[in-house]
Scaffold this motif. Structure first.
Motif, PDB file in Angstrom:
ATOM      1  N   SER A  29       0.816  -1.219   0.000  1.00 62.10           N
ATOM      2  CA  SER A  29       0.000   0.000   0.000  1.00 62.10           C
ATOM      3  C   SER A  29       0.850   1.269   0.000  1.00 62.10           C
ATOM      4  O   SER A  29       0.339   2.341  -0.319  1.00 62.10           O
ATOM      5  CB  SER A  29      -0.945   0.015   1.210  1.00 62.10           C
ATOM      6  OG  SER A  29      -0.203  -0.029   2.413  1.00 62.10           O
ATOM      7  N   ILE A  32       0.465   2.859  -3.262  1.00 63.35           N
ATOM      8  CA  ILE A  32      -0.886   3.103  -3.758  1.00 63.35           C
ATOM      9  C   ILE A  32      -1.367   4.498  -3.379  1.00 63.35           C
ATOM     10  O   ILE A  32      -1.432   4.827  -2.183  1.00 63.35           O
ATOM     11  CB  ILE A  32      -1.883   2.059  -3.203  1.00 63.35           C
ATOM     12  CG1 ILE A  32      -1.306   0.648  -3.303  1.00 63.35           C
ATOM     13  CG2 ILE A  32      -3.220   2.179  -3.924  1.00 63.35           C
ATOM     14  CD1 ILE A  32      -1.023   0.186  -4.703  1.00 63.35           C
ATOM     15  N   PRO A  34      -3.924   7.328  -2.307  1.00 63.00           N
ATOM     16  CA  PRO A  34      -5.116   7.163  -1.458  1.00 63.00           C
ATOM     17  C   PRO A  34      -6.397   6.898  -2.246  1.00 63.00           C
ATOM     18  O   PRO A  34      -7.238   6.105  -1.823  1.00 63.00           O
ATOM     19  CB  PRO A  34      -5.186   8.493  -0.699  1.00 63.00           C
ATOM     20  CG  PRO A  34      -3.760   8.960  -0.649  1.00 63.00           C
ATOM     21  CD  PRO A  34      -3.156   8.539  -1.939  1.00 63.00           C
ATOM     22  N   ASP A  35      -6.554   7.546  -3.408  1.00 55.99           N
ATOM     23  CA  ASP A  35      -7.801   7.371  -4.164  1.00 55.99           C
ATOM     24  C   ASP A  35      -7.846   6.066  -4.963  1.00 55.99           C
ATOM     25  O   ASP A  35      -8.810   5.794  -5.671  1.00 55.99           O
ATOM     26  CB  ASP A  35      -8.036   8.559  -5.094  1.00 55.99           C
ATOM     27  CG  ASP A  35      -6.885   8.802  -6.063  1.00 55.99           C
ATOM     28  OD1 ASP A  35      -5.798   8.222  -5.847  1.00 55.99           O
ATOM     29  OD2 ASP A  35      -7.066   9.545  -7.037  1.00 55.99           O
ATOM     30  N   HIS A  36      -6.783   5.235  -4.825  1.00 49.23           N
ATOM     31  CA  HIS A  36      -6.767   3.920  -5.466  1.00 49.23           C
ATOM     32  C   HIS A  36      -6.613   2.797  -4.434  1.00 49.23           C
ATOM     33  O   HIS A  36      -6.276   1.664  -4.784  1.00 49.23           O
ATOM     34  CB  HIS A  36      -5.624   3.829  -6.488  1.00 49.23           C
ATOM     35  CG  HIS A  36      -5.877   4.583  -7.758  1.00 49.23           C
ATOM     36  ND1 HIS A  36      -5.929   5.953  -7.803  1.00 49.23           N
ATOM     37  CD2 HIS A  36      -6.113   4.151  -9.032  1.00 49.23           C
ATOM     38  CE1 HIS A  36      -6.160   6.339  -9.052  1.00 49.23           C
ATOM     39  NE2 HIS A  36      -6.288   5.266  -9.807  1.00 49.23           N
ATOM     40  N   ALA A  37      -6.875   3.109  -3.195  1.00 50.88           N
ATOM     41  CA  ALA A  37      -6.638   2.150  -2.112  1.00 50.88           C
ATOM     42  C   ALA A  37      -7.459   0.875  -2.246  1.00 50.88           C
ATOM     43  O   ALA A  37      -7.048  -0.187  -1.773  1.00 50.88           O
ATOM     44  CB  ALA A  37      -6.932   2.817  -0.768  1.00 50.88           C
ATOM     45  N   ASP A  38      -8.599   0.956  -2.895  1.00 54.43           N
ATOM     46  CA  ASP A  38      -9.465  -0.223  -2.999  1.00 54.43           C
ATOM     47  C   ASP A  38      -8.990  -1.219  -4.051  1.00 54.43           C
ATOM     48  O   ASP A  38      -9.539  -2.320  -4.165  1.00 54.43           O
ATOM     49  CB  ASP A  38     -10.897   0.208  -3.303  1.00 54.43           C
ATOM     50  CG  ASP A  38     -11.007   1.001  -4.610  1.00 54.43           C
ATOM     51  OD1 ASP A  38      -9.967   1.492  -5.075  1.00 54.43           O
ATOM     52  OD2 ASP A  38     -12.131   1.122  -5.136  1.00 54.43           O
ATOM     53  N   ARG A  60       0.547   4.592  -9.784  1.00 48.55           N
ATOM     54  CA  ARG A  60       1.228   4.265  -8.527  1.00 48.55           C
ATOM     55  C   ARG A  60       2.030   5.473  -8.063  1.00 48.55           C
ATOM     56  O   ARG A  60       2.264   6.411  -8.826  1.00 48.55           O
ATOM     57  CB  ARG A  60       2.130   3.045  -8.704  1.00 48.55           C
ATOM     58  CG  ARG A  60       1.358   1.717  -8.882  1.00 48.55           C
ATOM     59  CD  ARG A  60       0.593   1.370  -7.638  1.00 48.55           C
ATOM     60  NE  ARG A  60      -0.156   0.127  -7.753  1.00 48.55           N
ATOM     61  CZ  ARG A  60      -1.457   0.069  -7.963  1.00 48.55           C
ATOM     62  NH1 ARG A  60      -2.152   1.197  -8.142  1.00 48.55           N
ATOM     63  NH2 ARG A  60      -2.079  -1.089  -8.004  1.00 48.55           N
TER      64      ARG A  60
END
Length: 233
Positions: A29, A32, A34-38, A60
């Motif tokens: 993570s 990653i 923050p707005d792609h954490a999922d 990334r």
């Protein structure tokens, strides 16, 4: 499958800016945004089910905080008993490709603006088929056809040009090379004859040959010249 980094090669160091010592044992993570954490839980879930993921384009985050576009390939890592215990990821930095794509889109936007809004009638003809690939708004106004009526058809099918005029145009273009200027007689959808000054340029777009034609309607000027000559007799 818990997201903990186990190996980290020199290529990863170059792309992301972290050394192996800085990453091994830490969670993926850290790369990653923050707005792609999922993305990570979803990817790991898919891999745990045996799915192979190829050419997954996303972004990334480098060590310096820069966000870079990447293309990722994932495959499951199995133990001696065939159980999925992790994921192997190959990352390609696609920054230059994305820049090239954006430059191409910008070029296409500029072309579209110049082509569509040009004050002269313009058409793009696919060669050697000689079928219309595109026409602009001024072309529609001059000839009375919509773009939808024109694209995919030839000037002969539409009755815009006489066979001998059309053949002469392309023969002259071949003789003169890549460029042609000439006066031609053309016909509108209603059958009205107009005189145009045409400029034809041979070009290639994406490996396909085209003829880019611009047409300036000089009918009224020619009529005025003829009226002047008659008045002088």
């Amino acid at each position: 499958l818990n997201g903990i980094i186990q190996t980290w090669n020199v290529g990863a160091e170059k792309i992301f800016g972290y050394t192996a010592e800085e990453t091994i044992g830490r969670n993926i993570s850290l790369l990653i945004p923050p707005d792609h954490a999922d993305e990570v839980p979803d990817i790991l879930q898919r891999l745990s089910q045996g799915e192979h993921i190829e050419n997954f384009e996303t972004v990334r985050m480098r060590k310096d905080g820069a966000i870079i576009p990447v293309s990722l390939n994932f495959s499951a890592v199995k133990d001696a008993d065939g159980r999925i215990i992790g994921a192997s990821k190959i990352a390609h930095d696609i920054t230059e490709r994305k820049r090239a794509e954006e430059a191409l889109r910008e070029s296409e936007r500029k072309y579209s603006l110049l082509f569509d809004k040009a004050a002269v009638a313009a058409s793009l003809t696919k060669m050697p088929e000689q079928v219309f690939a595109d026409v602009n708004e001024t072309f529609e106004k001059l000839f009375g056809y919509t773009k939808e009526e024109v694209v995919g058809k030839t000037s002969l099918e539409l009755g815009i040009a006489r066979p001998e005029e059309r053949a002469a145009t392309y023969n002259e273009l071949e003789r003169q090379g890549q460029h042609l200027n000439a006066e031609k007689h053309v016909f509108t959808k209603s059958g009205e004859e107009r005189i145009v000054l045409i400029n034809v340029i041979a070009l290639k777009l994406g490996g396909q040959s085209y003829a880019l034609t611009t047409m300036q309607d000089i009918t009224e000027r020619k009529r005025a010249e003829e009226a002047l000559r008659e008045s002088e007799l």
